[in-house]
Design a protein around this motif. Structure first.
Motif, mmCIF file in Angstrom:
data_model
loop_
_atom_site.group_PDB
_atom_site.id
_atom_site.type_symbol
_atom_site.label_atom_id
_atom_site.label_comp_id
_atom_site.label_asym_id
_atom_site.label_seq_id
_atom_site.Cartn_x
_atom_site.Cartn_y
_atom_site.Cartn_z
ATOM 1 N N MET A 5 -13.386 -31.259 -47.388
ATOM 2 C CA MET A 5 -13.746 -31.070 -45.973
ATOM 3 C C MET A 5 -15.000 -30.473 -45.689
ATOM 4 O O MET A 5 -15.296 -30.182 -44.657
ATOM 5 N N HIS A 6 -15.491 -30.084 -46.680
ATOM 6 C CA HIS A 6 -16.901 -29.504 -46.728
ATOM 7 C C HIS A 6 -17.854 -30.042 -45.941
ATOM 8 O O HIS A 6 -18.352 -31.299 -46.563
ATOM 9 N N GLN B 217 -9.616 -24.878 -54.792
ATOM 10 C CA GLN B 217 -10.482 -25.767 -54.171
ATOM 11 C C GLN B 217 -11.499 -26.650 -55.208
ATOM 12 O O GLN B 217 -11.994 -27.737 -54.667
ATOM 13 N N LEU C 133 -7.028 -26.363 -49.363
ATOM 14 C CA LEU C 133 -7.794 -25.620 -48.364
ATOM 15 C C LEU C 133 -7.706 -24.043 -48.530
ATOM 16 O O LEU C 133 -8.621 -23.363 -48.649
ATOM 17 N N GLY D 276 -6.044 -22.179 -46.371
ATOM 18 C CA GLY D 276 -5.978 -21.394 -45.413
ATOM 19 C C GLY D 276 -4.592 -20.650 -45.206
ATOM 20 O O GLY D 276 -4.179 -19.609 -44.742
ATOM 21 N N LEU E 164 -11.383 -17.082 -46.877
ATOM 22 C CA LEU E 164 -11.706 -18.274 -46.857
ATOM 23 C C LEU E 164 -13.249 -18.312 -46.455
ATOM 24 O O LEU E 164 -13.944 -18.938 -47.146
ATOM 25 N N ASN F 55 -18.246 -24.958 -41.276
ATOM 26 C CA ASN F 55 -16.981 -24.988 -42.207
ATOM 27 C C ASN F 55 -16.093 -23.738 -42.041
ATOM 28 O O ASN F 55 -14.716 -23.951 -42.490
ATOM 29 N N MET G 238 -12.085 -24.176 -41.854
ATOM 30 C CA MET G 238 -11.440 -23.847 -42.790
ATOM 31 C C MET G 238 -10.602 -22.603 -42.719
ATOM 32 O O MET G 238 -9.683 -22.144 -43.072
ATOM 33 N N GLY H 169 -8.058 -23.773 -40.031
ATOM 34 C CA GLY H 169 -7.037 -23.826 -41.144
ATOM 35 C C GLY H 169 -6.094 -22.730 -41.204
ATOM 36 O O GLY H 169 -4.848 -22.725 -41.489
ATOM 37 N N VAL I 151 -4.072 -28.699 -42.568
ATOM 38 C CA VAL I 151 -5.080 -29.814 -42.888
ATOM 39 C C VAL I 151 -5.469 -30.819 -41.718
ATOM 40 O O VAL I 151 -6.736 -31.148 -41.515
ATOM 41 N N ALA J 165 -7.462 -29.004 -38.812
ATOM 42 C CA ALA J 165 -8.797 -28.885 -39.234
ATOM 43 C C ALA J 165 -9.677 -30.255 -39.335
ATOM 44 O O ALA J 165 -10.798 -30.257 -38.603
ATOM 45 N N GLU K 261 -1.612 -30.242 -49.894
ATOM 46 C CA GLU K 261 -1.796 -28.904 -49.670
ATOM 47 C C GLU K 261 -0.323 -28.229 -49.517
ATOM 48 O O GLU K 261 -0.216 -27.073 -50.044
#
Lengths: 235, 110
Positions: A1-2, A54, A69, A71, A87, A109, A113, A117, A151, A154, A190
């Protein structure tokens, strides 16, 4: 997701940078209420654990992978404001040292996240707790539900940002469908990891779990939230 | 007195060890496929808009270690460095932010 540098244009990156700065600023004030001598070291550990989690990409089919992630996990274990800071530190270390996620995309980001998130995950966790039995054994299940929802949430917000300031000209419907589809599958992973980790912490130190506060123990009716083992006190 | 099964110190040590093992050893076995966002970007055609960031020449860029050829060792070092850097930064921040115990209550325990 970055998100790397370049996916989103400068105005969008500046806007998410401002959102992230505001969010982190509020979190720095609100997290004080969640942090004391007992929980501060735990919160540092949670950040370190999210960094490790991660790195652990799991395959989700068709040549794609996903990773934790974290979160919802962080929010349930140490509280949402502290979780957002966990995070944010992880994302900063990744962007600065590992070149994972762009530097100009750091605000994006953190927004995706660290804020979406964490807070969507925590809200879904709280909602799930309302319908589950009122004891600590519900916490891992509710945490997994929070993780599952966080997830794709986000991913949806990324798509909205891409619609506002994506630099490439691709059909948005296709991006949205693909993002939501894949990130629902990743969300299932997740959920599994989050449920297992929260379950392990609840089994060993339920008193350290923020999201378990005020809930009765699964079997014994009495919980002493301040109970500190004698060994820890004497060491 | 039902709650804690292990001391807090033991709990934190086990947690940190787990994180170090995942990042330092386990990550070598992680899937090398692109993640969800990268995959969608490739498939829908916006992956080329990605640019190398300013941190691209960091010694630990892309979870490797500059000068270490073996990806198992280089990735492991990067993972351990990342976990420890995160622990120090986040732990330090949280120790600064935490509510200090009431001095009166503290002297009582002594």
């Amino acid at each position: 997701m970055h998100v790397p540098d370049g996916f989103l244009d400068a105005p969008t990156s500046i806007a998410t940078g401002l959102v992230a700065a505001a969010g982190v600023g509020i979190a720095l004030r609100k997290a004080r209420a969640e942090l004391d001598d007992r929980t501060a070291p735990m919160a540092g550990l949670v950040a370190a654990f999210v960094f490790a989690g991660q790195m652990m990409n799991f395959p989700v089919g068709a040549g794609t992978s996903g990773h934790l992630l974290g979160g919802a996990l962080a929010a349930v274990l140490v509280g949402p404001w502290t979780g957002a800071l966990c995070l944010s530190v992880v994302l900063m270390v990744q962007a600065l040292f590992m070149a994972d996620g762009g530097l100009t995309a750091l605000g994006t980001n953190i927004t995706l996240m660290g804020l979406v998130g964490v807070f969507v995950g925590y809200a879904a966790f709280r909602l799930a707790l309302l319908v589950l039995p009122r004891n600590v054994s519900s916490v891992p299940v509710a945490g997994a539900i929070g993780a599952l929802v966080s997830v794709p949430a986000a991913a949806a917000v990324f798509t909205a940002l891409f619609a506002a300031g994506g630099t490439a000209d691709v059909p948005l419907g296709t991006v949205l469908t693909a993002m939501l589809g894949w990130h629902t599958v990743i969300g299932a992973g997740e959920a599994a990891v989050t449920g297992l980790v929260i379950g392990a912490v609840v089994a060993s130190r339920p008193d350290l779990v923020y999201g378990a506060r005020g809930l009765a123990a699964a079997k014994a009716p009495l919980v002493l939230p301040d109970a500190e083992p004698v060994r820890g006190g004497l060491a | 007195m039902t709650s804690p099964r292990i001391s807090k110190r033991a709990f934190l040590l086990v947690g940190l060890l787990t994180a170090l093992l995942i990042a330092g050893v386990g990550s070598y076995y992680a899937s090398g496929h692109p993640d969800g966002l990268e995959y969608v970007a490739e498939r829908t055609g916006f992956i080329d808009s990605a640019q190398d960031g300013a941190a691209a020449d960091s010694p630990f860029a892309d979870y490797g270690t500059k000068g270490v050829e073996d990806p198992r060792v280089g990735g492991g070092i990067a993972g351990v460095v990342g976990v420890l850097a995160t622990l120090l930064l986040a732990g330090g921040l949280f120790m600064l932010l935490r509510r200090k115990p009431d001095p009166a209550a503290l002297s009582e325990t002594k």
